[in-house]
Design an enzyme around this catalytic site. Sequence first.
Site, PDB file in Angstrom:
ATOM      1  N   ASP A  47     -11.205  -3.886   2.663  1.00 13.36           N
ATOM      2  CA  ASP A  47     -10.919  -4.042   1.233  1.00 13.36           C
ATOM      3  C   ASP A  47     -12.123  -3.630   0.398  1.00 13.36           C
ATOM      4  O   ASP A  47     -13.203  -4.217   0.546  1.00 13.36           O
ATOM      5  CB  ASP A  47     -10.566  -5.519   0.979  1.00 13.36           C
ATOM      6  CG  ASP A  47      -9.837  -5.726  -0.324  1.00 13.36           C
ATOM      7  OD1 ASP A  47      -9.896  -4.833  -1.180  1.00 13.36           O
ATOM      8  OD2 ASP A  47      -9.209  -6.791  -0.470  1.00 13.36           O
ATOM      9  N   ASP A  48     -11.947  -2.614  -0.418  1.00 14.60           N
ATOM     10  CA  ASP A  48     -13.024  -2.136  -1.305  1.00 14.60           C
ATOM     11  C   ASP A  48     -14.226  -1.578  -0.535  1.00 14.60           C
ATOM     12  O   ASP A  48     -15.365  -1.687  -0.987  1.00 14.60           O
ATOM     13  CB  ASP A  48     -13.549  -3.258  -2.237  1.00 14.60           C
ATOM     14  CG  ASP A  48     -12.543  -3.678  -3.296  1.00 14.60           C
ATOM     15  OD1 ASP A  48     -11.391  -3.218  -3.231  1.00 14.60           O
ATOM     16  OD2 ASP A  48     -12.916  -4.466  -4.181  1.00 14.60           O
ATOM     17  N   CYS A  87      -6.486  -2.572  -5.232  1.00 14.01           N
ATOM     18  CA  CYS A  87      -5.857  -3.254  -4.090  1.00 14.01           C
ATOM     19  C   CYS A  87      -4.332  -3.262  -4.023  1.00 14.01           C
ATOM     20  O   CYS A  87      -3.723  -2.689  -3.132  1.00 14.01           O
ATOM     21  CB  CYS A  87      -6.324  -4.716  -4.044  1.00 14.01           C
ATOM     22  SG  CYS A  87      -8.091  -4.967  -4.202  1.00 14.01           S
ATOM     23  N   LYS A 144      -4.946 -10.406   3.963  1.00 19.58           N
ATOM     24  CA  LYS A 144      -4.568 -10.407   2.537  1.00 19.58           C
ATOM     25  C   LYS A 144      -3.195  -9.763   2.321  1.00 19.58           C
ATOM     26  O   LYS A 144      -2.942  -8.653   2.777  1.00 19.58           O
ATOM     27  CB  LYS A 144      -5.652  -9.645   1.773  1.00 19.58           C
ATOM     28  CG  LYS A 144      -5.295  -9.251   0.351  1.00 19.58           C
ATOM     29  CD  LYS A 144      -6.569  -8.848  -0.382  1.00 19.58           C
ATOM     30  CE  LYS A 144      -6.310  -7.877  -1.520  1.00 19.58           C
ATOM     31  NZ  LYS A 144      -7.534  -7.523  -2.245  1.00 19.58           N
ATOM     32  N   HIS A 146      -1.018  -9.989  -1.116  1.00 19.24           N
ATOM     33  CA  HIS A 146      -1.125  -9.413  -2.466  1.00 19.24           C
ATOM     34  C   HIS A 146       0.097  -8.620  -2.900  1.00 19.24           C
ATOM     35  O   HIS A 146       0.012  -7.715  -3.743  1.00 19.24           O
ATOM     36  CB  HIS A 146      -2.379  -8.521  -2.564  1.00 19.24           C
ATOM     37  CG  HIS A 146      -2.961  -8.464  -3.947  1.00 19.24           C
ATOM     38  ND1 HIS A 146      -3.919  -7.565  -4.333  1.00 19.24           N
ATOM     39  CD2 HIS A 146      -2.689  -9.206  -5.056  1.00 19.24           C
ATOM     40  CE1 HIS A 146      -4.231  -7.757  -5.606  1.00 19.24           C
ATOM     41  NE2 HIS A 146      -3.491  -8.759  -6.071  1.00 19.24           N
ATOM     42  N   HIS A 245     -14.662  -7.081   0.243  1.00 18.46           N
ATOM     43  CA  HIS A 245     -14.332  -7.426  -1.150  1.00 18.46           C
ATOM     44  C   HIS A 245     -15.181  -8.627  -1.593  1.00 18.46           C
ATOM     45  O   HIS A 245     -15.530  -9.474  -0.791  1.00 18.46           O
ATOM     46  CB  HIS A 245     -12.841  -7.769  -1.218  1.00 18.46           C
ATOM     47  CG  HIS A 245     -12.258  -7.863  -2.596  1.00 18.46           C
ATOM     48  ND1 HIS A 245     -12.568  -8.889  -3.460  1.00 18.46           N
ATOM     49  CD2 HIS A 245     -11.382  -7.068  -3.252  1.00 18.46           C
ATOM     50  CE1 HIS A 245     -11.897  -8.714  -4.592  1.00 18.46           C
ATOM     51  NE2 HIS A 245     -11.169  -7.615  -4.499  1.00 18.46           N
ATOM     52  N   ASP A 303      -8.659   0.170   1.531  1.00 20.99           N
ATOM     53  CA  ASP A 303      -7.523   0.208   0.590  1.00 20.99           C
ATOM     54  C   ASP A 303      -7.841   0.954  -0.701  1.00 20.99           C
ATOM     55  O   ASP A 303      -6.942   1.349  -1.431  1.00 20.99           O
ATOM     56  CB  ASP A 303      -7.030  -1.216   0.271  1.00 20.99           C
ATOM     57  CG  ASP A 303      -8.005  -2.011  -0.595  1.00 20.99           C
ATOM     58  OD1 ASP A 303      -9.221  -1.735  -0.553  1.00 20.99           O
ATOM     59  OD2 ASP A 303      -7.541  -2.916  -1.312  1.00 20.99           O
ATOM     60  N   ASN A 304      -9.115   1.139  -0.977  1.00 17.04           N
ATOM     61  CA  ASN A 304      -9.553   1.926  -2.149  1.00 17.04           C
ATOM     62  C   ASN A 304     -11.062   2.103  -2.036  1.00 17.04           C
ATOM     63  O   ASN A 304     -11.685   1.621  -1.089  1.00 17.04           O
ATOM     64  CB  ASN A 304      -9.163   1.245  -3.476  1.00 17.04           C
ATOM     65  CG  ASN A 304      -9.567  -0.219  -3.566  1.00 17.04           C
ATOM     66  OD1 ASN A 304      -8.720  -1.106  -3.515  1.00 17.04           O
ATOM     67  ND2 ASN A 304     -10.865  -0.485  -3.678  1.00 17.04           N
ATOM     68  N   LYS A 321     -14.333   2.233  -7.173  1.00 15.75           N
ATOM     69  CA  LYS A 321     -13.025   1.565  -7.192  1.00 15.75           C
ATOM     70  C   LYS A 321     -12.435   1.599  -8.601  1.00 15.75           C
ATOM     71  O   LYS A 321     -13.138   1.310  -9.572  1.00 15.75           O
ATOM     72  CB  LYS A 321     -13.207   0.111  -6.756  1.00 15.75           C
ATOM     73  CG  LYS A 321     -11.963  -0.747  -6.924  1.00 15.75           C
ATOM     74  CD  LYS A 321     -12.248  -2.208  -6.587  1.00 15.75           C
ATOM     75  CE  LYS A 321     -10.979  -3.038  -6.684  1.00 15.75           C
ATOM     76  NZ  LYS A 321     -11.184  -4.445  -6.323  1.00 15.75           N
TER      77      LYS A 321
HETATM   78 CA    CA Z   1      -9.243  -3.311  -2.686  1.00 14.36          CA
END
Ligand code: CA
Length: 492
Positions: A47-48, A87, A144, A146, A245, A303-304, A321
């Site tokens: 994540d991130d 995300c 996660k 979301h 993240h 994810d990004n 991001k």
């Molecule tokens: Ca993310």
Amino acid sequence: MINKSINNCLILSIVLLFACCSGVKSQSVKSSDAQTSRPNIIVVMTDDMGYADVGFNGSKDIITPEIDKLANGGTICTSAYVAHSFCGPSRAALLTGRYPHEFGSQFNLPANSEESVGEGIPLSEKFLSSVLQESGYRTGVIGKWHLGAVEGYEPKDRGFDDFYGFLGGGHNYFPEDYVTKYNQQKAAGNKHIWEYLTPLQRNGVEVEEDEYLTDELSDDAVRFVSDSSKNDKPFFLYLAYNAPHTPLEAKEDDMQKFDHIKDKARRTYAAMVYAVDRGVGELVAALKATNQYDNTLIVFLSDNGGRTDQGANNYPLKGVKGDTYEGGFRVPMFFHWPNKIPAGKKFDYPVTALDFYPTFASIANAKIPQDKQLDGKNILNDLVKGENPRKGEMIFAMRHRNGFSDVGVREDEWKATKAYNSPWKLYNINKDMGETTDLSKQNPEQLKSMVLGAQMWSKKHTEPRWFDPESLREIWKEKKMGEFINTFKISN
Ligand code: CA
């Protein structure tokens, strides 16, 4: 009379024997189907994480030996994109196979969305997990979610047999910290406790934790693949780590590995990535121990893009991001599948997480409903052969800001970018990964064609079903953002 009864007995025995044999036979066919023809599929998502924050993509200060071993044993995709630069919409795209703008999910579900939004990704969008589940896969999601935190939109409602993790958009890492805060607030009668503090759950039931979050998720991944080895079905595991993240929280042991990094944020971030790496090592060991390693496709991605203000590094990409510069939505990615996907190769043609749905469904021989719309394509053969899966075709990103929209378009060696309300620019992204030299004046027709492509795509968008932050709802209306009045104007 006695003879007749003996005869009946004999016939019954033969029937039973036959039934028994055919039972064994059908089971052995199923078992061989599971073990040889249809592979297990694991998506490991961070994540991130920044483009340059894994060894296989050139990180100098963060070490990721386990992830690198997989990457180098598979094919690294150097031009890999996600469908959104943050995300929620990125994850929605991965699991629906469509750009999230096309079904009103172009914003993150806000924190505690179960109260403010009360829904999730529209049920009209059949998830990849559902398609795999219906074709006989055992499906699990760890980490996660979301994608909807209310009944009807939870993992069990979207094709997952098994869920361990949290439903919101993020979480704190140390249970001794978040459990204490949660209990204090609960005792004080707070009914709106921040989702980063809520207890983890297993299939709707709260569980007590005592380990660092990343380790809990890794342990559960080991449990899932080990359990799956006792099952005839192949499995699909979507392992969605929360790390790296924010909040930046790492274990002291992991921090000590990175004493050479002066900057505290970067050091903590590095330790968080390293915890994921340790987890991936355990996952691989579990796959090998249960004899499933060779028959498992592992795909890794972020994810990004990373937040450079929170320890990440997207070098050599521009932006962070949330941007439609490459640094926002071009991510580290590899495919690992022994003897099926080439080892030690780099694949430089553009691919996207939108490709996972049709690619995995094809690998799993799963049936996609005829009316299912998909924006990606099955890339397996091209990946194996080293050929371009989408010559002359475009990949898009769009991010809505306060009153205007950023857009990114990738087509072959070209990248067109509109960012922060400035004019469209055009880059030769193969030669200029950092988007430094605008070539729009030299190649006006190329830019025009890409902007037109993005405009045509935008006609498929629908109104956002929710906003994040909520203040954007008014701005969206007031500025008529859904009409893209200035978005596709080229002013040179
Ligand atoms: Ca993310």
